[in-house]
Design an enzyme around this catalytic site. Sequence first.
Site, PDB file in Angstrom:
ATOM      1  N   THR A  26      62.198  27.854  49.066  1.00 52.29           N
ATOM      2  CA  THR A  26      63.512  28.397  49.490  1.00 52.29           C
ATOM      3  C   THR A  26      64.045  29.002  48.166  1.00 52.29           C
ATOM      4  O   THR A  26      65.252  29.719  48.078  1.00 52.29           O
ATOM      5  CB  THR A  26      64.614  27.689  50.258  1.00 52.29           C
ATOM      6  OG1 THR A  26      64.393  26.465  49.510  1.00 52.29           O
ATOM      7  CG2 THR A  26      64.221  27.406  51.688  1.00 52.29           C
ATOM      8  N   GLY A  27      63.495  28.762  47.178  1.00 55.05           N
ATOM      9  CA  GLY A  27      64.169  29.138  45.749  1.00 55.05           C
ATOM     10  C   GLY A  27      64.053  30.654  45.676  1.00 55.05           C
ATOM     11  O   GLY A  27      63.466  31.598  46.389  1.00 55.05           O
ATOM     12  N   ARG A  58      63.286  21.576  50.452  1.00 56.64           N
ATOM     13  CA  ARG A  58      64.253  20.389  50.931  1.00 56.64           C
ATOM     14  C   ARG A  58      64.862  20.825  52.105  1.00 56.64           C
ATOM     15  O   ARG A  58      65.113  19.971  52.894  1.00 56.64           O
ATOM     16  CB  ARG A  58      65.025  20.161  49.695  1.00 56.64           C
ATOM     17  CG  ARG A  58      65.475  18.624  49.851  1.00 56.64           C
ATOM     18  CD  ARG A  58      66.856  18.590  48.923  1.00 56.64           C
ATOM     19  NE  ARG A  58      66.289  18.578  47.616  1.00 56.64           N
ATOM     20  CZ  ARG A  58      66.143  17.415  46.584  1.00 56.64           C
ATOM     21  NH1 ARG A  58      66.541  16.307  47.043  1.00 56.64           N
ATOM     22  NH2 ARG A  58      65.774  17.640  45.311  1.00 56.64           N
ATOM     23  N   LYS A 164      56.474  28.973  34.219  1.00 59.31           N
ATOM     24  CA  LYS A 164      56.714  28.731  32.856  1.00 59.31           C
ATOM     25  C   LYS A 164      58.430  28.010  33.329  1.00 59.31           C
ATOM     26  O   LYS A 164      58.816  28.300  34.232  1.00 59.31           O
ATOM     27  CB  LYS A 164      57.108  29.715  31.920  1.00 59.31           C
ATOM     28  CG  LYS A 164      57.898  31.006  32.532  1.00 59.31           C
ATOM     29  CD  LYS A 164      58.228  31.984  31.588  1.00 59.31           C
ATOM     30  CE  LYS A 164      59.550  31.645  30.764  1.00 59.31           C
ATOM     31  NZ  LYS A 164      60.552  32.284  31.293  1.00 59.31           N
ATOM     32  N   ASP A 193      52.168  33.599  33.413  1.00 62.33           N
ATOM     33  CA  ASP A 193      53.102  34.426  32.530  1.00 62.33           C
ATOM     34  C   ASP A 193      53.107  35.740  33.235  1.00 62.33           C
ATOM     35  O   ASP A 193      52.256  36.534  32.981  1.00 62.33           O
ATOM     36  CB  ASP A 193      52.307  34.480  31.260  1.00 62.33           C
ATOM     37  CG  ASP A 193      53.301  35.168  30.334  1.00 62.33           C
ATOM     38  OD1 ASP A 193      53.976  36.362  30.556  1.00 62.33           O
ATOM     39  OD2 ASP A 193      53.791  34.704  29.018  1.00 62.33           O
ATOM     40  N   HIS A 194      54.296  36.137  33.881  1.00 60.68           N
ATOM     41  CA  HIS A 194      54.064  37.328  34.716  1.00 60.68           C
ATOM     42  C   HIS A 194      53.940  38.451  34.023  1.00 60.68           C
ATOM     43  O   HIS A 194      53.362  39.438  34.515  1.00 60.68           O
ATOM     44  CB  HIS A 194      55.290  37.026  35.816  1.00 60.68           C
ATOM     45  CG  HIS A 194      56.592  37.654  35.266  1.00 60.68           C
ATOM     46  ND1 HIS A 194      57.327  36.746  34.528  1.00 60.68           N
ATOM     47  CD2 HIS A 194      57.237  39.043  35.257  1.00 60.68           C
ATOM     48  CE1 HIS A 194      58.523  37.648  34.120  1.00 60.68           C
ATOM     49  NE2 HIS A 194      58.533  38.793  34.545  1.00 60.68           N
ATOM     50  N   LYS A 198      51.745  42.536  34.832  1.00 61.19           N
ATOM     51  CA  LYS A 198      52.072  43.755  34.513  1.00 61.19           C
ATOM     52  C   LYS A 198      50.984  44.991  34.376  1.00 61.19           C
ATOM     53  O   LYS A 198      50.068  44.693  33.442  1.00 61.19           O
ATOM     54  CB  LYS A 198      53.223  43.882  33.613  1.00 61.19           C
ATOM     55  CG  LYS A 198      54.328  43.136  33.797  1.00 61.19           C
ATOM     56  CD  LYS A 198      55.650  43.566  32.960  1.00 61.19           C
ATOM     57  CE  LYS A 198      56.928  42.526  33.292  1.00 61.19           C
ATOM     58  NZ  LYS A 198      57.828  43.236  34.103  1.00 61.19           N
ATOM     59  N   ASP A 251      62.725  31.293  26.124  1.00 66.61           N
ATOM     60  CA  ASP A 251      62.608  31.963  27.634  1.00 66.61           C
ATOM     61  C   ASP A 251      61.765  33.345  27.493  1.00 66.61           C
ATOM     62  O   ASP A 251      61.095  33.555  28.517  1.00 66.61           O
ATOM     63  CB  ASP A 251      63.771  32.300  27.887  1.00 66.61           C
ATOM     64  CG  ASP A 251      64.032  32.881  29.265  1.00 66.61           C
ATOM     65  OD1 ASP A 251      63.389  32.465  30.348  1.00 66.61           O
ATOM     66  OD2 ASP A 251      64.388  34.090  29.478  1.00 66.61           O
ATOM     67  N   HIS A 256      56.216  35.638  26.960  1.00 66.92           N
ATOM     68  CA  HIS A 256      55.870  37.158  27.231  1.00 66.92           C
ATOM     69  C   HIS A 256      55.901  37.852  25.902  1.00 66.92           C
ATOM     70  O   HIS A 256      54.801  38.711  25.850  1.00 66.92           O
ATOM     71  CB  HIS A 256      57.042  37.627  27.848  1.00 66.92           C
ATOM     72  CG  HIS A 256      57.470  36.870  29.257  1.00 66.92           C
ATOM     73  ND1 HIS A 256      56.720  36.512  29.863  1.00 66.92           N
ATOM     74  CD2 HIS A 256      58.862  36.742  29.605  1.00 66.92           C
ATOM     75  CE1 HIS A 256      57.196  35.900  30.920  1.00 66.92           C
ATOM     76  NE2 HIS A 256      58.478  35.977  31.062  1.00 66.92           N
ATOM     77  N   LYS A 356      69.237  39.836  26.331  1.00 63.96           N
ATOM     78  CA  LYS A 356      70.049  39.996  27.438  1.00 63.96           C
ATOM     79  C   LYS A 356      71.288  40.498  27.256  1.00 63.96           C
ATOM     80  O   LYS A 356      71.736  40.596  26.168  1.00 63.96           O
ATOM     81  CB  LYS A 356      70.295  38.464  28.232  1.00 63.96           C
ATOM     82  CG  LYS A 356      69.117  37.727  28.575  1.00 63.96           C
ATOM     83  CD  LYS A 356      69.275  37.119  29.798  1.00 63.96           C
ATOM     84  CE  LYS A 356      68.155  36.258  30.141  1.00 63.96           C
ATOM     85  NZ  LYS A 356      67.302  36.910  31.235  1.00 63.96           N
ATOM     86  N   LYS A 361      67.666  48.363  30.289  1.00 64.86           N
ATOM     87  CA  LYS A 361      66.367  47.451  30.713  1.00 64.86           C
ATOM     88  C   LYS A 361      65.168  48.111  30.316  1.00 64.86           C
ATOM     89  O   LYS A 361      64.799  49.253  30.893  1.00 64.86           O
ATOM     90  CB  LYS A 361      66.356  47.392  32.122  1.00 64.86           C
ATOM     91  CG  LYS A 361      65.183  46.855  32.820  1.00 64.86           C
ATOM     92  CD  LYS A 361      65.000  45.060  32.870  1.00 64.86           C
ATOM     93  CE  LYS A 361      63.746  44.581  33.399  1.00 64.86           C
ATOM     94  NZ  LYS A 361      63.549  43.224  32.947  1.00 64.86           N
TER      95      LYS A 361
HETATM   96  C1  BG6 Z   1      61.381  35.611  33.001  1.00 64.55           C
HETATM   97  C2  BG6 Z   1      62.529  34.916  32.082  1.00 64.55           C
HETATM   98  O1  BG6 Z   1      60.209  35.025  32.442  1.00 64.55           O
HETATM   99  O2  BG6 Z   1      61.325  36.937  32.596  1.00 64.55           O
HETATM  100  C3  BG6 Z   1      63.913  35.939  32.480  1.00 64.55           C
HETATM  101  O3  BG6 Z   1      62.817  33.811  32.493  1.00 64.55           O
HETATM  102  C4  BG6 Z   1      63.662  37.342  32.331  1.00 64.55           C
HETATM  103  O4  BG6 Z   1      65.004  35.368  31.817  1.00 64.55           O
HETATM  104  C5  BG6 Z   1      62.518  37.791  32.917  1.00 64.55           C
HETATM  105  O5  BG6 Z   1      64.878  37.898  32.890  1.00 64.55           O
HETATM  106  C6  BG6 Z   1      62.002  39.056  32.460  1.00 64.55           C
HETATM  107  O6  BG6 Z   1      61.135  39.649  33.198  1.00 64.55           O
HETATM  108  P1  BG6 Z   1      60.921  41.178  33.750  1.00 64.55           P
HETATM  109  O7  BG6 Z   1      59.752  41.198  34.392  1.00 64.55           O
HETATM  110  O8  BG6 Z   1      62.384  41.555  34.578  1.00 64.55           O
HETATM  111  O9  BG6 Z   1      60.978  41.836  32.386  1.00 64.55           O
END
Ligand code: BG6
Length: 524
Positions: A26-27, A58, A164, A193-194, A198, A251, A256, A356, A361
């Site tokens: 649910t997160g 939960r 992570k 590590d998303h 990409k 972070d 990344h 941030k 972006k």
């Molecule tokens: C996450 C961080 O791993 O990556 C976040 O914890 C960050 O703080 C995010 O906002 C950024 O990912 P993306 O794919 O939006 O560049």
Amino acid sequence: MIQSPASPRTEDWAAAPHTFILFGATGDLSRRKLLPALYNLYAAGRIPQPWLFVCVARSEATDETYREEARQAIERFGRQGPVDPDTWRAFSAQLHYVAMDAANPDAYTSLASAVQRWERERGLSGNRIFYLAMAPDFFAPVTAHLHASGLAQTEGFRRLIIEKPFGHDLASAEELNIAIRRVFEESEIYRIDHYLGKEMVQNIEVIRFANSLFEPVWNNRSIAAVQITSSETVGVEDRASYYDRAGALRDMVQNHMLQMVMMVAMEPPSRLKTEAIRDEKVKVLRSLRRYTPEEAARHVVRGQYTAGRIQGQRVPGYREEHGVAPDSHTETFVAARLFVDNFRWAGVPFYIRTGKRMAAKATEIVIQFRDMPKHLYFNESGNLGPNLLVIRVNPVEGMYLQLNAKRPGTEGAVVPVAMEFSQEPDQSPEAYERLLDDAMRGDSTFFTRWDEVSLAWKWVDPIAEAFRADNIALHPYSAGSWGPEAAQTLVKEDGAHWWPVYGQDTLSVDDVLEREYGQAQEVR
Ligand code: BG6
């Protein structure tokens, strides 16, 4: 049409029918990323049948109420828009919800018997993937409970996918790794590590190793510098309890940013095989010059945002954010100069910056080639630029090559021209789709191996120590800016500047060329 994220690699991976158990269902991560990704994979025919999808969290809910919540999340956050009713019916029929406290070992007994019952009903043989989309404090206890309850002791394959942060520093990462390794083998652990999912980050390998144009010049003889920017407009959002302890260094940089450095700097792998690729990436971290806390002060800049404007909207400063200590010293911005001390890269600075509440972006990698001797051709205005290869990871996916050409109608004036390539928006699978697909097929190439994690911490820890001891000033920067002035100074010391990124007002190649020369000189 949802494109399927088929693997470009040569290993023959095939996904086998399995049970997928999602903790933290649910997160935020599950709602925004994982549920839409799993639905899209299903819609693209990438999930092997039969399939059992068990969602654990939960809060009290029934299968029916949770399915409805999941549908709403998928429609709101997924890239596919409204779900197709037939596909949805088939997808959701495989989904069961279990309400339980993941910290309570006793709860796992009934989870295990429910899972076994559903598996029997579907004829599944016990292949299991566990995804822990939960706070890192849960990683060690949950794996222990999975073991004790027998859930992780199965005849089939078992895989653990974890988010992570993997630890807070080297010591805590080692401790966590030992706990997880009591239950799972390294080859069964998929550390996400998303950024590695990409499209354009994966494309770096192809751009480099499939183009004879680039590989011969991909070294310190031809490349003057590399810049990697990952800027965000969002602030800390509702994650202060995590972020205020982590900061941008842990972070974004530890994972990344360093992953992108590795992809740019690695040697060609001997084969396109998982371990061969990871071995080359790890060597980059081995060659990465480690700074002492004192040296870090010369190469690393940190900042924290103050109130400002983002896209015309007033936003509070970091210390005014909900859940952040009013005297917090947590950095929301990091810039650094890195050196990869090996034959290929000796002497080439890698500048990275991330923050941030910045003006736009964007994630971009700029490969700046060395200047030509300027005695033959020079711009009338005197600014013959270097060639740039810009890899755009986000929000547009693509790349452009900035070259110099003759300005039409002049005798020898040189103008920058851009060769540009952009991927169709919304055509590429989201990072999580790709990574989940890989995990289902047992391909861990684009997941982080333990030695990558530990070496990354070894590089980060002395810098974190310099931050903690206040050896490095914490520079304020206004929300909506490009970070503190000190980040500009860092590159200026080397006679360089940050190349503008997508969304920065001076920046789009076309815009710059159009403004400066009336018409974009573009070769497509
Ligand atoms: C996450 C961080 O791993 O990556 C976040 O914890 C960050 O703080 C995010 O906002 C950024 O990912 P993306 O794919 O939006 O560049």
